[in-house]
Design a protein around this motif. Structure first.
Motif, PDB file in Angstrom:
ATOM      1  N   ASP A 272      59.482  -4.085  69.907  1.00  0.00           N
ATOM      2  CA  ASP A 272      59.436  -4.452  68.628  1.00  0.00           C
ATOM      3  C   ASP A 272      58.499  -5.579  68.355  1.00  0.00           C
ATOM      4  OD1 ASP A 272      61.277  -2.799  68.071  1.00  0.00           O
ATOM      5  OD2 ASP A 272      62.917  -4.226  67.973  1.00  0.00           O
ATOM      6  N   GLU A 273      58.552  -6.484  69.634  1.00  0.00           N
ATOM      7  CA  GLU A 273      57.560  -7.514  69.740  1.00  0.00           C
ATOM      8  C   GLU A 273      56.143  -7.154  69.735  1.00  0.00           C
ATOM      9  OE1 GLU A 273      56.028 -11.325  69.226  1.00  0.00           O
ATOM     10  OE2 GLU A 273      58.295 -10.856  68.972  1.00  0.00           O
ATOM     11  N   THR A 274      55.893  -6.233  70.372  1.00  0.00           N
ATOM     12  CA  THR A 274      54.443  -5.511  70.643  1.00  0.00           C
ATOM     13  C   THR A 274      53.848  -5.050  69.364  1.00  0.00           C
ATOM     14  OG1 THR A 274      54.861  -5.114  73.073  1.00  0.00           O
ATOM     15  CG2 THR A 274      53.282  -3.631  71.875  1.00  0.00           C
ATOM     16  N   THR A 275      55.105  -4.238  68.671  1.00  0.00           N
ATOM     17  CA  THR A 275      54.491  -3.881  67.554  1.00  0.00           C
ATOM     18  C   THR A 275      54.442  -4.614  66.296  1.00  0.00           C
ATOM     19  OG1 THR A 275      56.116  -1.907  67.732  1.00  0.00           O
ATOM     20  CG2 THR A 275      55.495  -2.257  65.689  1.00  0.00           C
TER      21      THR A 275
ATOM     22  N   ALA B 297      52.044 -15.417  76.338  1.00  0.00           N
ATOM     23  CA  ALA B 297      51.455 -14.500  75.479  1.00  0.00           C
ATOM     24  C   ALA B 297      51.194 -15.547  74.277  1.00  0.00           C
ATOM     25  CB  ALA B 297      52.173 -13.180  75.102  1.00  0.00           C
ATOM     26  N   ARG B 298      51.963 -16.363  73.959  1.00  0.00           N
ATOM     27  CA  ARG B 298      51.780 -17.422  73.064  1.00  0.00           C
ATOM     28  C   ARG B 298      50.434 -18.364  73.115  1.00  0.00           C
ATOM     29  NH1 ARG B 298      57.611 -18.246  73.453  1.00  0.00           N
ATOM     30  NH2 ARG B 298      58.672 -16.909  71.864  1.00  0.00           N
ATOM     31  N   SER B 299      50.057 -18.401  74.540  1.00  0.00           N
ATOM     32  CA  SER B 299      48.837 -19.205  74.545  1.00  0.00           C
ATOM     33  C   SER B 299      47.533 -18.485  74.540  1.00  0.00           C
ATOM     34  CB  SER B 299      48.945 -19.581  76.118  1.00  0.00           C
ATOM     35  OG  SER B 299      48.922 -18.636  77.142  1.00  0.00           O
ATOM     36  N   ALA B 300      47.797 -17.093  74.224  1.00  0.00           N
ATOM     37  CA  ALA B 300      46.465 -16.342  74.032  1.00  0.00           C
ATOM     38  C   ALA B 300      46.188 -16.343  72.773  1.00  0.00           C
ATOM     39  CB  ALA B 300      46.975 -14.885  74.382  1.00  0.00           C
ATOM     40  N   ASP B 301      44.654 -16.394  72.503  1.00  0.00           N
ATOM     41  CA  ASP B 301      44.078 -16.399  71.442  1.00  0.00           C
ATOM     42  C   ASP B 301      43.806 -15.341  70.089  1.00  0.00           C
ATOM     43  OD1 ASP B 301      43.143 -18.994  72.060  1.00  0.00           O
ATOM     44  OD2 ASP B 301      41.497 -18.279  73.094  1.00  0.00           O
TER      45      ASP B 301
ATOM     46  N   GLU C 123      59.481 -15.093  79.896  1.00  0.00           N
ATOM     47  CA  GLU C 123      58.349 -15.699  80.725  1.00  0.00           C
ATOM     48  C   GLU C 123      57.025 -14.862  79.942  1.00  0.00           C
ATOM     49  OE1 GLU C 123      56.336 -15.700  84.871  1.00  0.00           O
ATOM     50  OE2 GLU C 123      58.506 -14.997  84.832  1.00  0.00           O
ATOM     51  N   ALA C 124      57.112 -13.557  79.871  1.00  0.00           N
ATOM     52  CA  ALA C 124      55.876 -12.742  79.272  1.00  0.00           C
ATOM     53  C   ALA C 124      55.464 -13.612  78.028  1.00  0.00           C
ATOM     54  CB  ALA C 124      56.229 -11.401  79.282  1.00  0.00           C
TER      55      ALA C 124
ATOM     56  N   LEU D  91      47.490  -8.469  76.960  1.00  0.00           N
ATOM     57  CA  LEU D  91      47.027  -8.379  77.956  1.00  0.00           C
ATOM     58  C   LEU D  91      47.665  -9.415  79.093  1.00  0.00           C
ATOM     59  CD1 LEU D  91      43.087  -7.575  77.616  1.00  0.00           C
ATOM     60  CD2 LEU D  91      44.874  -5.960  78.314  1.00  0.00           C
ATOM     61  N   VAL D  92      47.885 -10.709  78.556  1.00  0.00           N
ATOM     62  CA  VAL D  92      48.603 -11.807  79.177  1.00  0.00           C
ATOM     63  C   VAL D  92      50.116 -10.918  79.629  1.00  0.00           C
ATOM     64  CG1 VAL D  92      49.816 -14.021  78.931  1.00  0.00           C
ATOM     65  CG2 VAL D  92      47.237 -13.574  78.405  1.00  0.00           C
ATOM     66  N   PHE D  93      50.617 -10.482  78.418  1.00  0.00           N
ATOM     67  CA  PHE D  93      52.181 -10.077  78.870  1.00  0.00           C
ATOM     68  C   PHE D  93      51.996  -8.916  79.616  1.00  0.00           C
ATOM     69  CE2 PHE D  93      55.996  -8.211  77.691  1.00  0.00           C
ATOM     70  CZ  PHE D  93      56.892  -8.921  77.154  1.00  0.00           C
TER      71      PHE D  93
END
Length: 197
Positions: free
Chosen positions: A133-136, A80-84, A75-76, A91-93
């Motif tokens: 890993d995704e955050t990195t 997050a994919r919609s953020a610019d 879900e997160a 921050l969305v995550f």
């Protein structure tokens, strides 16, 4: 020809009873104070079955929340994919991550108070490792575009964010009358400051 029978099989109803029992016991007590025999007595499952199915207490505990954490992660990531940009993605995550734990304090207690930190840092099958890993990757992409502070590696920035988030959620759980909105706001402001160049 001999057919191997999976002796780890537990009926779905028994597994759900075991899951609910584990969540209840671990969310109200500390990891070191909870024994498998106590869990088995309350769930009416034999210790042999639990050991065959899970192997150890850590795996048993994680297996009970794995589905919840995978759903949170999916879900997160979708949101997050919609953020610019990189900062907004983080921050969305964070927003979805916080709201999940605020709405599920029993899972939060297990994640932040009962699962040893070594598991979050070293076990590749654990969802929080995939999250890190995704955050990195997201931070590294932002650094390559000049949108994220780059004097520290993306890996260390990701670790700093995760550490800060874990610490503040632990504080929220341990502090009587702690304000969830204040906790989330402090995290968001700190992450924005940390990431902006």
């Amino acid at each position: 020809m001999t057919v191997d029978v999976d002796r780890r099989t537990i009926k779905p109803e028994a597994l759900e009873t075991l899951r609910r029992t584990i969540l209840e016991i671990f969310s109200s007590g500390m990891y070191q104070d909870v024994g498998i025999r106590q869990i088995c007595q309350e769930a009416r499952v034999s210790p042999q079955t639990v050991y065959k199915y899970f192997g150890n207490k850590e795996e048993m505990l994680y297996a009970c929340i794995k589905g919840d954490l995978e759903n949170l992660y999916a879900e997160a990531m979708q949101a997050a994919r919609s953020a610019d940009n990189t900062v907004d993605k983080c921050l969305v995550f964070l927003d979805i991550w916080c709201e999940f734990y605020f709405a599920n304090p029993s899972i939060a207690r297990i994640v932040f108070l009962n699962i040893p930190q070594a598991y979050w840092l070293g076990q590749t099958q654990f969802t929080h490792v995939a999250l890190h890993d995704e955050t990195t990757r997201t931070i590294a992409h932002g650094q390559s575009e000049g949108l994220v502070w780059d004097e520290t590696s993306a890996e260390l920035l990701g670790q700093a964010i995760m550490g800060m988030a874990h610490r503040l959620l632990t504080r929220w759980l341990m502090t009587e009358n702690a304000d969830s909105a204040e906790t989330k706001q402090a995290l968001a402001k700190s992450i924005r400051k940390l990431l902006q160049p």
